[in-house]
Design an enzyme around this catalytic site. Structure first.
Site, PDB file in Angstrom:
ATOM      1  CG  ASP A   8      -8.027  19.984   9.275  1.00 61.44           C
ATOM      2  OD1 ASP A   8      -7.164  19.126   9.480  1.00 61.44           O
ATOM      3  OD2 ASP A   8      -8.219  20.959  10.033  1.00 61.44           O
ATOM      4  CG  LEU A   9     -10.882  15.687  13.376  1.00 60.94           C
ATOM      5  CD1 LEU A   9     -12.347  15.378  13.102  1.00 60.94           C
ATOM      6  CD2 LEU A   9     -10.195  14.447  13.947  1.00 60.94           C
ATOM      7  CG  ASP A  10      -7.576  18.173  15.518  1.00 62.63           C
ATOM      8  OD1 ASP A  10      -8.504  17.654  16.140  1.00 62.63           O
ATOM      9  OD2 ASP A  10      -6.466  17.637  15.377  1.00 62.63           O
ATOM     10  CB  THR A  16      -9.589  18.750  19.007  1.00 66.04           C
ATOM     11  OG1 THR A  16      -9.737  18.773  17.596  1.00 66.04           O
ATOM     12  CG2 THR A  16     -10.551  17.757  19.622  1.00 66.04           C
ATOM     13  CE  LYS A  44      -5.416  27.054  15.486  1.00 65.58           C
ATOM     14  NZ  LYS A  44      -6.416  28.103  15.243  1.00 65.58           N
ATOM     15  N   GLY A  45      -2.369  21.881  12.165  1.00 73.95           N
ATOM     16  CA  GLY A  45      -2.313  21.062  10.966  1.00 73.95           C
ATOM     17  C   GLY A  45      -1.007  20.321  10.760  1.00 73.95           C
ATOM     18  NE  ARG A  48       1.011  12.657  18.552  1.00 73.51           N
ATOM     19  CZ  ARG A  48       0.564  11.420  18.783  1.00 73.51           C
ATOM     20  NH1 ARG A  48       1.280  10.588  19.499  1.00 73.51           N
ATOM     21  NH2 ARG A  48      -0.596  11.003  18.284  1.00 73.51           N
ATOM     22  CB  SER A 113      -7.111  14.620  10.184  1.00 72.23           C
ATOM     23  OG  SER A 113      -6.545  14.932  11.432  1.00 72.23           O
ATOM     24  CB  ALA A 114      -1.860  16.425  10.685  1.00 65.31           C
ATOM     25  CB  SER A 115      -5.088  14.194  14.434  1.00 65.02           C
ATOM     26  OG  SER A 115      -5.176  13.557  15.689  1.00 65.02           O
ATOM     27  CE  LYS A 116       1.705   9.194  13.843  1.00 65.38           C
ATOM     28  NZ  LYS A 116       3.023   8.912  14.366  1.00 65.38           N
ATOM     29  CG  ASN A 117      -4.873  11.016  19.124  1.00 65.85           C
ATOM     30  OD1 ASN A 117      -4.681   9.924  19.648  1.00 65.85           O
ATOM     31  ND2 ASN A 117      -4.033  12.027  19.279  1.00 65.85           N
ATOM     32  CE  LYS A 144      -3.834  18.210   6.841  1.00 61.69           C
ATOM     33  NZ  LYS A 144      -4.970  18.558   7.726  1.00 61.69           N
ATOM     34  CD  GLU A 168      -6.425  21.993   6.602  1.00 58.43           C
ATOM     35  OE1 GLU A 168      -6.372  22.731   7.608  1.00 58.43           O
ATOM     36  OE2 GLU A 168      -5.950  20.862   6.592  1.00 58.43           O
ATOM     37  CG  ASP A 169      -8.101  24.513  11.532  1.00 61.76           C
ATOM     38  OD1 ASP A 169      -7.636  23.531  10.926  1.00 61.76           O
ATOM     39  OD2 ASP A 169      -7.824  24.769  12.719  1.00 61.76           O
TER      40      ASP A 169
END
Ligand code: B16
Ligand code: MG
Length: 214
Positions: A8-10, A16, A44-45, A48, A113-117, A144, A168-169
């Site tokens: 996972d990223l964030d 972030t 979290k996770g 958007r 990651s769930a993030s598009k960024n 997720k 994962e966080d």
């Protein structure tokens, strides 16, 4: 035998999560409400769109389809402003070292990651070349806790889910790993996450130890 790590990223590689929280709070305040740090654990996770649905539920605001779209875009602009100056120094303790060591040990690395960024954040951290595959919010239909992001990560690495370990966080992310048939390393509180093993940060362990343990 573990042959791949799915990160996972964030909140795992970079801090972030706090910027997502700040940007979403501004959205909630714009809707005439607010939410707590404890409620933020539920964001979290998750994507958007799903995050905004929860905030609307919490604030009980009336939002049109058009406003919904605008609020998502506004949140992302606020978030992008907050991460404008992001660099390798913003990585979580030991995270970049852990990724490099994983790579040099020959363990395959994918992002889930769930993030598009996410691709932009990886670039800012200077770690893109360590990843054999990047699966993010742009590549999945189901967010997720659905396991799609990690199943696609395993597939992109050419591995079975049982050969992958997820980092994962978030509660949703640990559930996604479980539903995908993968063991998980929780970064954060054991009671909150309920992963197979927990650490405060990646700096507390090594890839070799974890690969041998699972
Ligand atoms: P974006 P992760 C997730 O990233 C965040 O934890 C979550 O708070 C955020 O809403 C989601 O990405 C979508 O991010 O708005 O940038 O597409 O933890 O799965 O790496
Ligand atoms: Mg996360």
């Amino acid at each position: 035998m573990i042959k791949g790590f799915l990160f996972d990223l964030d909140g795992v590689i970079v801090d972030t999560a706090v910027f997502h929280f700040q940007a979403w709070r501004k959205v909630a305040q714009k809707l005439g409400g607010d939410f707590t740090e404890a409620q933020n654990e539920q964001l979290k996770g998750i994507s958007r769109t799903d995050s905004l649905k929860k905030i609307i539920e919490w604030t009980q605001a009336e939002v049109s389809v058009l406003q919904f779209q605008e609020l998502q875009e506004q949140k992302n602009r606020w978030y992008l402003d907050l991460i404008g100056g992001l660099g390798p120094e913003d990585a979580l303790p030991g995270a970049i070292e852990f990724l490099r060591r994983t790579y040099s040990q020959g363990i395959l690395i994918a992002l889930g990651s769930a993030s598009k960024n996410a691709p932009m954040v990886l670039e800012k951290l200077g770690v893109t070349e360590l990843f054999s595959a990047v699966i993010d919010g742009n590549n999945v239909i189901n967010g997720k806790p659905h396991p799609e992001v990690f199943l696609k990560g395993a597939e992109a690495l050419g591995l079975e889910p049982s050969e992958c370990l997820v980092f994962e966080d978030s509660i949703a992310g640990v559930q996604a790993a479980k539903q995908g048939g993968m063991s998980s390393v929780g970064i954060g509180e054991a009671e909150t996450l309920n992963a197979n093993i927990h650490f405060e940060s990646l700096g507390e362990t090594t890839p070799e130890l974890l690969a041998a343990q699972f």
